[in-house]
Write a protein that holds these residues in place. Structure first.
Motif, mmCIF file in Angstrom:
data_model
loop_
_atom_site.group_PDB
_atom_site.id
_atom_site.type_symbol
_atom_site.label_atom_id
_atom_site.label_comp_id
_atom_site.label_asym_id
_atom_site.label_seq_id
_atom_site.Cartn_x
_atom_site.Cartn_y
_atom_site.Cartn_z
ATOM 1 N N PRO A 41 10.464 16.801 127.627
ATOM 2 C CA PRO A 41 10.576 16.570 128.663
ATOM 3 C C PRO A 41 9.583 17.845 129.900
ATOM 4 O O PRO A 41 9.381 17.442 131.060
ATOM 5 C CB PRO A 41 11.511 16.881 128.759
ATOM 6 N N ASP A 42 9.219 18.785 129.261
ATOM 7 C CA ASP A 42 8.897 19.923 129.715
ATOM 8 C C ASP A 42 6.462 19.289 129.574
ATOM 9 O O ASP A 42 5.974 20.755 130.691
ATOM 10 C CB ASP A 42 8.512 21.349 129.472
ATOM 11 N N GLY A 43 6.453 18.060 129.573
ATOM 12 C CA GLY A 43 5.877 18.014 130.157
ATOM 13 C C GLY A 43 4.756 17.728 128.318
ATOM 14 O O GLY A 43 2.891 17.669 128.038
ATOM 15 N N SER A 44 4.919 19.360 127.412
ATOM 16 C CA SER A 44 4.194 19.024 126.544
ATOM 17 C C SER A 44 3.677 18.177 125.073
ATOM 18 O O SER A 44 5.005 17.303 125.441
ATOM 19 C CB SER A 44 4.850 20.470 125.627
ATOM 20 N N LYS A 45 3.227 18.041 124.514
ATOM 21 C CA LYS A 45 2.680 17.483 123.957
ATOM 22 C C LYS A 45 2.852 17.590 121.940
ATOM 23 O O LYS A 45 2.153 18.327 121.785
ATOM 24 C CB LYS A 45 1.880 16.041 124.061
ATOM 25 N N SER A 46 3.212 16.463 121.178
ATOM 26 C CA SER A 46 3.201 16.966 119.582
ATOM 27 C C SER A 46 2.665 15.789 119.234
ATOM 28 O O SER A 46 3.498 14.303 119.150
ATOM 29 C CB SER A 46 4.838 17.293 118.949
ATOM 30 N N GLU A 47 1.762 16.206 118.467
ATOM 31 C CA GLU A 47 1.057 15.184 117.774
ATOM 32 C C GLU A 47 1.891 14.913 116.653
ATOM 33 O O GLU A 47 2.332 15.366 116.047
ATOM 34 C CB GLU A 47 0.020 15.507 117.412
ATOM 35 N N ILE A 48 1.820 13.111 115.952
ATOM 36 C CA ILE A 48 2.949 12.386 115.453
ATOM 37 C C ILE A 48 2.010 11.778 114.735
ATOM 38 O O ILE A 48 0.973 10.830 115.457
ATOM 39 C CB ILE A 48 4.418 11.198 115.973
ATOM 40 N N MET A 49 2.306 11.735 113.253
ATOM 41 C CA MET A 49 1.875 10.101 112.967
ATOM 42 C C MET A 49 1.902 9.223 113.587
ATOM 43 O O MET A 49 2.970 8.892 114.465
ATOM 44 C CB MET A 49 1.590 10.008 112.012
ATOM 45 N N PHE A 50 1.351 7.650 113.951
ATOM 46 C CA PHE A 50 1.961 6.501 113.762
ATOM 47 C C PHE A 50 3.560 5.811 113.863
ATOM 48 O O PHE A 50 3.621 6.123 112.669
ATOM 49 C CB PHE A 50 0.751 5.179 113.421
ATOM 50 N N PRO A 51 4.036 5.225 114.691
ATOM 51 C CA PRO A 51 6.210 5.121 113.771
ATOM 52 C C PRO A 51 5.750 3.892 113.219
ATOM 53 O O PRO A 51 5.037 2.768 113.190
ATOM 54 C CB PRO A 51 6.380 5.045 115.448
ATOM 55 N N VAL A 52 7.175 3.936 112.301
ATOM 56 C CA VAL A 52 6.440 3.034 111.436
ATOM 57 C C VAL A 52 8.515 1.971 111.630
ATOM 58 O O VAL A 52 9.505 2.456 111.914
ATOM 59 C CB VAL A 52 6.876 3.432 110.121
ATOM 60 N N PHE A 53 7.740 0.902 112.405
ATOM 61 C CA PHE A 53 9.134 0.495 113.384
ATOM 62 C C PHE A 53 9.788 -0.474 112.255
ATOM 63 O O PHE A 53 8.968 -1.214 111.463
ATOM 64 C CB PHE A 53 9.322 -0.223 113.940
ATOM 65 N N ASP A 54 10.587 -0.855 112.027
ATOM 66 C CA ASP A 54 11.591 -1.832 111.125
ATOM 67 C C ASP A 54 12.409 -2.838 111.858
ATOM 68 O O ASP A 54 13.165 -2.715 111.998
ATOM 69 C CB ASP A 54 12.795 -1.277 109.809
ATOM 70 N N PHE A 55 11.238 -3.674 111.926
ATOM 71 C CA PHE A 55 12.445 -5.110 113.150
ATOM 72 C C PHE A 55 13.465 -5.307 112.371
ATOM 73 O O PHE A 55 14.089 -6.342 113.564
ATOM 74 C CB PHE A 55 10.553 -6.282 113.144
ATOM 75 N N SER A 56 13.305 -5.709 111.217
ATOM 76 C CA SER A 56 14.708 -6.347 110.712
ATOM 77 C C SER A 56 15.826 -5.503 110.863
ATOM 78 O O SER A 56 16.850 -6.086 110.855
ATOM 79 C CB SER A 56 14.046 -6.371 108.983
ATOM 80 N N ASP A 57 16.192 -4.438 111.173
ATOM 81 C CA ASP A 57 16.618 -3.509 111.155
ATOM 82 C C ASP A 57 17.235 -2.941 112.673
ATOM 83 O O ASP A 57 17.730 -2.162 113.127
ATOM 84 C CB ASP A 57 17.754 -2.915 110.384
ATOM 85 N N GLY A 58 15.781 -2.666 113.035
ATOM 86 C CA GLY A 58 15.712 -2.290 114.361
ATOM 87 C C GLY A 58 15.491 -0.738 114.425
ATOM 88 O O GLY A 58 16.552 -0.184 115.767
ATOM 89 N N THR A 59 15.543 0.097 113.287
ATOM 90 C CA THR A 59 15.199 1.036 113.471
ATOM 91 C C THR A 59 13.765 1.448 113.603
ATOM 92 O O THR A 59 12.607 1.028 112.922
ATOM 93 C CB THR A 59 15.269 1.739 112.074
ATOM 94 N N VAL A 60 13.091 3.144 113.734
ATOM 95 C CA VAL A 60 12.292 3.676 113.784
ATOM 96 C C VAL A 60 12.183 5.068 113.029
ATOM 97 O O VAL A 60 12.609 5.565 113.045
ATOM 98 C CB VAL A 60 11.820 3.772 115.017
ATOM 99 N N GLU A 61 10.816 5.329 112.326
ATOM 100 C CA GLU A 61 10.351 5.939 111.301
ATOM 101 C C GLU A 61 9.437 7.204 111.827
ATOM 102 O O GLU A 61 8.377 7.076 112.482
ATOM 103 C CB GLU A 61 10.405 5.718 109.164
ATOM 104 N N TRP A 62 9.735 8.004 112.174
ATOM 105 C CA TRP A 62 8.686 9.073 113.045
ATOM 106 C C TRP A 62 8.014 10.349 112.199
ATOM 107 O O TRP A 62 9.089 9.878 111.236
ATOM 108 C CB TRP A 62 9.483 9.774 114.933
ATOM 109 N N ARG A 63 7.056 10.140 111.460
ATOM 110 C CA ARG A 63 6.633 11.407 110.993
ATOM 111 C C ARG A 63 5.457 11.973 111.578
ATOM 112 O O ARG A 63 5.590 12.377 112.439
ATOM 113 C CB ARG A 63 5.424 10.143 110.253
#
Length: 63
Positions: A41-63
């Protein structure tokens, strides 16, 4: 969502569910693997790996 990003995320979902769990070289430009981040919200950014969406159950895994 950009159609190319959507296809990329679907591909990651399929690759992550293989028996060995190894994600092979994507059939997309390698640039899609880089520069993923979460913007706070403060505009700063945190680098992550690409998210892994599980389209079968609608979840996202952030790494």
């Amino acid at each position: 969502m950009d159609p190319q990003i959507y296809q990329f995320l679907q591909w990651i979902d399929r690759e992550s569910k293989t028996e060995d769990g190894i994600i092979n070289d994507p059939p997309f430009p390698n640039e899609l693997l880089d520069d993923w981040y979460i913007e706070k919200p403060d505009g700063s950014k945190s680098e992550i790996m690409f998210p892994v969406f599980d389209f079968s159950d609608g979840t996202v895994e952030w790494r």
